[in-house]
Design an enzyme around this catalytic site. Structure first.
Site, PDB file in Angstrom:
ATOM      1  N   HIS B  15       5.832 -12.854   3.667  1.00  0.00           N
ATOM      2  CA  HIS B  15       4.764 -11.978   3.189  1.00  0.00           C
ATOM      3  C   HIS B  15       5.238 -10.536   3.273  1.00  0.00           C
ATOM      4  CE1 HIS B  15       3.017 -15.701   4.694  1.00  0.00           C
ATOM      5  NE2 HIS B  15       1.987 -15.512   3.895  1.00  0.00           N
ATOM      6  N   HIS B 249       1.136  -9.783  -1.432  1.00  0.00           N
ATOM      7  CA  HIS B 249       0.701 -10.283  -0.119  1.00  0.00           C
ATOM      8  C   HIS B 249       1.632 -11.366   0.398  1.00  0.00           C
ATOM      9  CE1 HIS B 249      -1.418 -13.014   2.633  1.00  0.00           C
ATOM     10  NE2 HIS B 249      -2.099 -11.969   3.023  1.00  0.00           N
ATOM     11  N   GLU B 398     -18.686 -19.734  21.235  1.00  0.00           N
ATOM     12  CA  GLU B 398     -17.669 -20.662  21.724  1.00  0.00           C
ATOM     13  C   GLU B 398     -16.281 -20.312  21.203  1.00  0.00           C
ATOM     14  OE1 GLU B 398     -20.323 -21.545  19.955  1.00  0.00           O
ATOM     15  OE2 GLU B 398     -21.662 -22.470  21.425  1.00  0.00           O
ATOM     16  N   HIS B 460     -25.961 -32.951  19.361  1.00  0.00           N
ATOM     17  CA  HIS B 460     -25.439 -32.511  20.646  1.00  0.00           C
ATOM     18  C   HIS B 460     -24.600 -33.579  21.351  1.00  0.00           C
ATOM     19  CE1 HIS B 460     -28.010 -29.194  19.907  1.00  0.00           C
ATOM     20  NE2 HIS B 460     -27.888 -28.680  21.095  1.00  0.00           N
TER      21      HIS B 460
END
Lengths: 658, 658
Positions: B15, B249, B398, B460
């Site tokens: 890149h 890029h 999380e 859950h």
């Protein structure tokens, strides 16, 4: 709201806090603004509503009961019990009127954005001057927890960029989370953040001030260029003796506390009590809803007279069906292809063919369209400046992409797809899991599916992802071996309406399997099939490959055949599909008596014992990849015909010894 | 910067865009402000630097080479090749001076926040008046792609809440991403968003204006109460003929384009050319760095004289070692426990015991500390108001929690842990994968580990997560069966310094296994062990359980024994540890000749063939869970001793037939 409290107390389990705090918000929306028909949960143009903090399910069930959905007081009494219509978190498909399975925070927020995208897409495609067939809002209640999840940030930023004016979210800001006050972990200025995303932010208003809530919702409706966030200050566990504490978030109240709460609000203490006049008042939703849908039906009939083809297409798309010619000639797409072609490229060709017949096919990539080959050429961008475009630019937001695609499927009328590298499937596991749980049709395209991608190295090389995806119930994973199998894989994905499909494609070119000597690619529909066998009758050894390793297995097979081994080579693009086949088919392909089996896959070995057992061999990896050209890596890691041949011979030798 | 261009061109892969655009930023930081010693990459008080857009690795390698790290021009020429020190994305442990493996966007951003948290934690614990032993900045270069990832949002919001003033990030805003201009997917006001998080936002400044960059960095250093974001407008692929395009890029330039770029900047066309005076100038970093570290060493010696115990502890913590008494009496913690106890509760007790001896133990939960039992009682909150606290409140984040813990481990001096429900491990797979790849010690605590959690329902209830985690190379998963095994699991986690460990605990209470009749829990260190056997010699059938299903297997074993079956019961808390044992141990526990094997685990079945093969049986699930009390679910899904007994008898019968 006391219904909710009674539910939690009866179950001795659940989350009383949010239902009590957010009751006024939800009530105002449902009573005064929500366009819905409790007698028809499938009405295409109904408003969509998502309860993102799914732990407040008792609130939603109460509303559904009160407004006349197919839910009884007994159902409410059965809260959180086996087989009930009122599970701990709302489950799509289980409870009439529940439009999304929610619970894992942030997912519902992003689902709603997907619903609004589908709404705009369909309104652009179907509405005609004087005929507004699709024109509805998407509402959600969202919580402090939702606001902290990254998937919310991703979805909110995209919603602002796309100027989704019909999104109206109510933020139940109670400043309490499980560990205590939100200030310990969450001191940001949410209003300012959402303004930065390009949202209209209204409030903060008091969560008990129903007039203010109503006015805010009306402002949300009037703003057509920006999604709206209404910040409501609420008190968690409002009216209960422990209001405003973390404790009331997720612990049931005692009977005494419940009674005390009812006293505070001058409510009779008897359980599951709903005054007759309240029920009569709320049930007017049924009549309002039926009238609204009837009017819409009349408008649709006019539309149908004016645009019969469009109306037909509308019905087809909303039924989840296809026009009869949808796959005509599909299998011939690569008939003249002889030179090697990457399955990502083949996949792009199939996708671009399908969209010509399936006008509801829309999706995009997490900023990797050129690499995943998923741009729908000639189908424009989906954006706020352009119209009728199919290509959604999700940005570098895999997680929201997955959740948004889920929301689009939940909305109906569209077939959503997403695309990124297989390694980044890790970023979108939560929404894939929910899609699998909800059994909705979403197609996940994952390219760059192994160490074969080469130089980008281990961070970009999936190793454990294939096995990780296979472990998700109800998610179908298909990894085709060449262009022809890619076509069939796409067909299976389209036909799989009862759950999501992950299509796994290579970056590198793969040879076209010579179907003159191999079985036809339509074997993909069985999950695994005998691609080639050197002799007749029971083979001495079975080689199993998937995707880019099928030609490796085939090469190995031919070399073994040259040494007079009767060898069978299986192409096994999909474990899930194969495992669902009748046992006689499975036995015919993989006879239980033949234990000399070698699997080859450029992913982790563990798990393949599902097919090769303890006596077979797996040519694969048990480590992360490395940065080097792809062909060097296959060599260095020993994933090649040499190793498959050696493993097969080893097994045959061991069998002779026994 | 032309070094980077040459590297990409030589590898024909990589890149080129960001290295060319961000060269001035990086140069200014490295040349004028970064505190580092190229001759000692482990110096505790060095500034930390993360290149979050890892695809710009060529830029980092160039800087490392120029400033005198152990990296040669030949290493640069070997860019992206097998075994080289210069892989496609920076890899921690492979290249001297690379402080984090980056590439998957957003991870580096959050890693840096973790480094800054570790820095503050250590400075609070070790610094004394007049003795600033730990006092450094954490810098990062971050990109448009990083800004779009949700994990960045989560980490940025937490960094603002915690007022991490020593974070200084440079945002390389080039407005180009792979699919084109960022405006198609990313029109938000980043400055305003970060102000909303509580950051100091500086700029936008021109990315080529080195004085402005320097001034901005200095402002970042001076602001001690807020993290700083310096917005630099840059031009991707600056100086190249295709600057400012998406193409530059990720596509290597042609030789012609490279030469043209060099011409534009009046740079000689010869490859890998570095003028002697430039190299001499840049290599002064070595002398500066050695001087700085020498001064620090002198200060540390003074500190050591004043606070010998603290200094000793400092050395121990930074070496990753433990004080000698760290686990004294640990195994006796539950000696008197006889009543059932959830392993999450037992885990909390062990954690709270360990922190008394291991002062570098710090971490927290994603807003689930009361449920995961991971609060360190008496050890205060980590925040900006309090000091010396150990408990980090990550919020409902999380993903960032995982990445921040990784950053903390990379910083060194601390032992980070995280906690959430097992089902939400899905949210943090990307950082867990990187931690496994980097082989760093992070401890992930996952509770509520099965359908046993009950009423919260399928959203859950983890089902596929255990298998999903086991599929990650170099991640050790341990699911203990009772309180005693929990202690041993924790010990294994602490001793595992070469990778992360996932500790998997139950929500529901589990019986204490009677060690008078069962083998001792220290068998955990072998991954699996014979817990109990009814007879002597080779058993007729082997039952294998993990975690909450071990007592189920034991019950079944006793019932079979009562019917005169010679049955062996294995507790198998960890596949990874067991698979690493010498083959004679594995054979002694699980003799290859005995194929009547039944595994029982409240998770998906597929995968267990790794141990039971094609001839064994698995008592488990192949669907998502449901909402009902946990004990009801075990019954309904048939995960109980009845089914284990039936499966075992079935296998024994089949063997007799054969």
């Amino acid at each position: 709201m006391f219904l909710a409290l009674d539910m939690v107390e009866k179950a001795r389990s659940g989350h009383p806090g949010t239902p009590m705090g957010a009751a006024d918000l939800a009530f105002t929306l449902w009573d005064r603004l929500l366009k819905h028909n409790p007698r028809d949960t499938q009405w295409a143009d109904r408003d969509r509503f998502v309860l993102s903090p799914g732990h407040a399910s008792a609130l939603l069930y109460s509303l559904l009961y009160l407004t006349g959905y197919d839910l009884s007081l007994d159902d409410l009494r059965n809260f959180r019990q086996w087989g009930s219509k009122t599970p701990g978190h709302p489950e799509y498909g289980r409870t009439p009127g529940v439009m999304a399975t929610t619970g894992p925070l942030g997912q519902g927020f992003a689902n709603g954005i997907g619903m609004a995208i589908a709404e705009r897409f369909l309104s652009e495609h179907f509405n005609r001057p004087g005929h507004e067939i699709i024109n509805h809002f998407t509402y959600a209640i969202v919580s402090d927890g939702d606001m902290q999840e990254g998937v919310t940030s991703e979805a909110a930023s995209l919603a602002g960029t796309l100027r989704l004016g019909k999104v109206i979210y109510i933020y139940d800001s109670n400043h309490i989370q499980i560990e205590g006050s939100t200030s310990i972990a969450f001191s940001e200025n949410v209003a300012r953040r959402f303004e930065a995303y390009g949202w209209q932010v209204i409030g903060p208003i008091e969560g008990t001030d129903t007039e203010a809530i109503y006015e805010a919702l009306r402002r949300g409706q009037k703003e057509t260029e920006k999604p709206s966030l209404i910040i409501c200050k609420t008190i968690i566990g409002h009216c209960t003796p422990i209001e405003g504490t973390a404790k009331v978030h997720s612990d049931p109240l005692t009977e005494l506390q419940t009674d005390e709460a009812k006293d505070t609000c001058h409510w009779p203490e008897s359980n599951f009590y709903v005054p007759e006049d309240v029920l009569v008042y709320m049930r007017k939703a049924v009549e309002r809803g039926e009238t609204a849908e009837r009017e819409w039906n009349e408008r649709f009939e006019q539309y149908e007279r004016a645009y019969p083809d469009l109306a037909k297409r509308f019905r087809t798309q909303f039924s989840g069906g296809f026009p009869p010619d949808w796959d005509t000639g599909l299998s011939d797409l690569f008939n003249t292809q002889t030179s090697p072609i990457a399955t990502r490229d083949a996949g792009g060709t199939v996708l671009n063919t399908l969209v010509q017949r399936l006008h509801g096919l829309t999706g995009g990539s997490a900023d990797l369209a050129p690499s995943t080959k998923t741009f729908l050429v000639g189908y424009g961008n989906f954006g706020w400046r352009e119209h009728n475009g199919h290509n959604i630019h999700f940005g570098v937001r895999e997680h929201a992409m997955g959740a948004i695609a889920g929301g689009m499927a939940l909305h109906g009328g569209v077939i959503p797809y997403t695309a990124t590298f297989l390694t980044f499937s890790d970023y979108m596991r939560p929404p894939m899991r929910l899609a699998a749980m909800m059994k909705i049709r979403v197609i996940y395209i994952f390219t760059h599916d192994s160490i074969g991608l080469g130089e980008d190295g281990p961070t970009h090389q999936p190793v454990e992802q294939l096995m990780g995806l296979r472990s998700v119930p109800n998610l179908t994973v298909i990894r085709p071996a060449d262009a022809a199998e890619t076509t069939e894989a796409w067909r299976e994905a389209m036909l799989n309406k009862d759950g999501p499909t992950a299509l796994v494609f290579s970056r590198q070119k793969l040879p076209i399997l010579n179907r003159a000597e191999c079985a036809p690619a339509k074997g993909v529909m069985r999950g695994a099939y005998t691609l080639w066998q050197s002799g007749n009758g029971a083979p001495e050894v079975i080689l199993i490959g998937t995707g880019s390793e099928v030609h490796v297995a085939l090469d190995a097979g031919k070399r073994l055949a040259a040494e007079n081994v009767n060898v069978r080579v299986l192409s096994m693009p999909s474990w899930e599909i194969f495992d669902k086949q009748p046992s006689d088919y499975r036995e015919s392909v993989l006879p239980s008596s033949i234990r000399a089996r070698v699997a080859v896959e450029a992913g982790i070995r563990v798990g393949w014992e599902h097919y090769v057992g303890l006596d077979g061999a797996v040519v694969g990896l048990d480590r992360f990849g490395a940065s080097a050209p792809g062909e060097v890596l296959f060599k260095k890691f020993g994933i090649d015909a040499d190793h498959v041949v050696a493993a097969a011979k080893d097994l045959i030798r061991k069998q002779m010894v026994n």
